[in-house]
Design a protein around this motif. Sequence first.
Motif, mmCIF file in Angstrom:
data_model
loop_
_atom_site.group_PDB
_atom_site.id
_atom_site.type_symbol
_atom_site.label_atom_id
_atom_site.label_comp_id
_atom_site.label_asym_id
_atom_site.label_seq_id
_atom_site.Cartn_x
_atom_site.Cartn_y
_atom_site.Cartn_z
ATOM 1 N N THR A 120 116.548 6.420 -3.816
ATOM 2 C CA THR A 120 116.506 7.864 -3.586
ATOM 3 C C THR A 120 115.612 8.569 -4.588
ATOM 4 O O THR A 120 114.744 9.352 -4.210
ATOM 5 C CB THR A 120 117.933 8.456 -3.687
ATOM 6 N N GLU A 125 111.820 9.782 -3.451
ATOM 7 C CA GLU A 125 111.460 11.076 -4.023
ATOM 8 C C GLU A 125 109.962 11.187 -4.281
ATOM 9 O O GLU A 125 109.344 12.219 -3.985
ATOM 10 C CB GLU A 125 112.232 11.331 -5.324
ATOM 11 N N THR A 139 111.126 15.761 5.473
ATOM 12 C CA THR A 139 112.584 15.816 5.461
ATOM 13 C C THR A 139 113.078 14.493 4.888
ATOM 14 O O THR A 139 112.616 13.435 5.302
ATOM 15 C CB THR A 139 113.156 16.009 6.881
ATOM 16 N N VAL A 140 114.002 14.566 3.944
ATOM 17 C CA VAL A 140 114.621 13.367 3.408
ATOM 18 C C VAL A 140 116.015 13.254 4.021
ATOM 19 O O VAL A 140 116.837 14.163 3.888
ATOM 20 C CB VAL A 140 114.712 13.404 1.865
ATOM 21 N N ILE A 142 118.961 12.188 3.328
ATOM 22 C CA ILE A 142 119.560 11.835 2.041
ATOM 23 C C ILE A 142 120.677 10.801 2.162
ATOM 24 O O ILE A 142 120.845 9.966 1.264
ATOM 25 C CB ILE A 142 120.042 13.114 1.292
ATOM 26 N N ALA A 168 117.931 15.651 -4.567
ATOM 27 C CA ALA A 168 118.061 16.647 -3.498
ATOM 28 C C ALA A 168 117.721 18.041 -4.009
ATOM 29 O O ALA A 168 116.983 18.790 -3.357
ATOM 30 C CB ALA A 168 119.468 16.609 -2.907
ATOM 31 N N HIS A 172 114.340 20.089 -2.807
ATOM 32 C CA HIS A 172 114.605 21.347 -2.108
ATOM 33 C C HIS A 172 114.055 22.541 -2.900
ATOM 34 O O HIS A 172 113.288 23.342 -2.370
ATOM 35 C CB HIS A 172 116.115 21.514 -1.878
ATOM 36 N N ILE A 179 116.220 18.701 2.851
ATOM 37 C CA ILE A 179 117.227 17.662 2.696
ATOM 38 C C ILE A 179 118.159 17.757 3.903
ATOM 39 O O ILE A 179 118.654 18.838 4.228
ATOM 40 C CB ILE A 179 118.019 17.840 1.384
#
Length: 186
Positions: A120, A125, A139-140, A142, A168, A172, A179
Amino acid sequence: MARASTVDGMTTALIVIDVQQGFYDPAQPPRNNPDFEANLTTLLDAWAGPIVLVRHDSAKPESPLRPGQPGNDFLPVLDGVRSELMFTKQVNSAFHGSVDLHRWLRERGIHDLVLAGIQTNWCVETTARVGGNLGYDVTVAIDATFTFDAQGPDGETLTADQLAAATAVNLHAGGFARIARTKELV
């Protein structure tokens, strides 16, 4: 700044980063998100647009992600996945790999990216940040990522959950990515 757009299978690519056996090495620190595999499977099963698989080929001799080692192989969760592109990288960002991902995406008119994979706070990232800098709407997913506990230079350890939360917030607040959770994307 990334838009909070809906996912359109025609102009959105799912980029799956470093979903490899080496991250299941017992020597790894504790990880978060035990639902990773189920969420990634849900995302892959529902995905209608292009899928890109990225594999980390570590140059470090001691790495389980080194080519020729079992840890370099993709996890079984990717068995049967039909990708439009698969390539390798030796650094964190998928935009700096053996294929010019930026050009590949632009040639296909793809402007939106959904990212999933491991880790992550490192490769996911970093790919999100570079993608955002290049003008993609990122868009991740998450809950379709995971990471491990990590120790800082002062010896303080942050848990995998803390690191995922920080990722996150960073993505963001910095406008690099939206996210989302898997259920929002399928």
